[in-house]
Design an enzyme around this catalytic site. Sequence first.
Site, PDB file in Angstrom:
ATOM      1  CB  SER A 123     -12.893  13.706  24.342  1.00  0.00           C
ATOM      2  OG  SER A 123     -11.893  14.313  24.459  1.00  0.00           O
ATOM      3  CG  ASP A 124     -11.955  14.565  31.310  1.00  0.00           C
ATOM      4  OD1 ASP A 124     -13.146  14.949  31.343  1.00  0.00           O
ATOM      5  OD2 ASP A 124     -10.829  14.456  31.829  1.00  0.00           O
ATOM      6  CD  GLN A 125      -8.527  20.150  26.811  1.00  0.00           C
ATOM      7  OE1 GLN A 125      -9.088  21.121  26.889  1.00  0.00           O
ATOM      8  NE2 GLN A 125      -7.770  19.963  25.603  1.00  0.00           N
ATOM      9  N   GLY A 130      -7.677  13.017  27.081  1.00  0.00           N
ATOM     10  CA  GLY A 130      -7.772  11.705  26.617  1.00  0.00           C
ATOM     11  C   GLY A 130      -8.976  11.432  25.735  1.00  0.00           C
TER      12      GLY A 130
END
Length: 194
Positions: free
Chosen positions: A68-70, A105
């Site tokens: 996950s990425d933000q 994501g």
Amino acid sequence: MPKLILASTSPWRRALLEKLQISFECAAPEVDETPRSDESPRQLVLRLAQEKAQSLASRYPDHLIIGSDQVCVLDGEITGKPLTEENARLQLRKASGNIVTFYTGLALFNSANGHLQTEVEPFDVHFRHLCEAEIDNYVRKEHPLHCAGSFKSEGFGITLFERLEGRDPNTLVGLPLIALCQMLRREGKNPLMG
């Protein structure tokens, strides 16, 4: 049934995943998070989520790996972690009366068969008009120096907003659990069935 790995050392993502009451381990992904010059915020978080999940495949060959990425976007520009109180105040001044969009994501990689699922979840934060004293008090009380956008929605930051808009409130903290549950079910791992 493959075991679950969270490709993150974030205590916030760990706490979110614990809500699902399924067994998992955390591992630090090794990914260069530098944005590419031609990437949109959506493309960036999608690529990084995928790379984080896939970066652990050789260490965990028979697992479901979550990446996950933000990013936080204001006026079309990615807003990073402020790191200083002055930068936090500056970010909050810019956000005052505006909409800040978070793109998160999410990737679920089955390292046993190479199956990859990805999604980008947007989440809009509508800020109230903030006066300078409110901004100063918030920064002093919450110390949001390591939070993109200079606030913690799960804490005192809720006082800054007019409204929140998105499919899953967990997205704002960094892990869209509704989308993740859908992905896990497609891999035969239903969180409701243990």
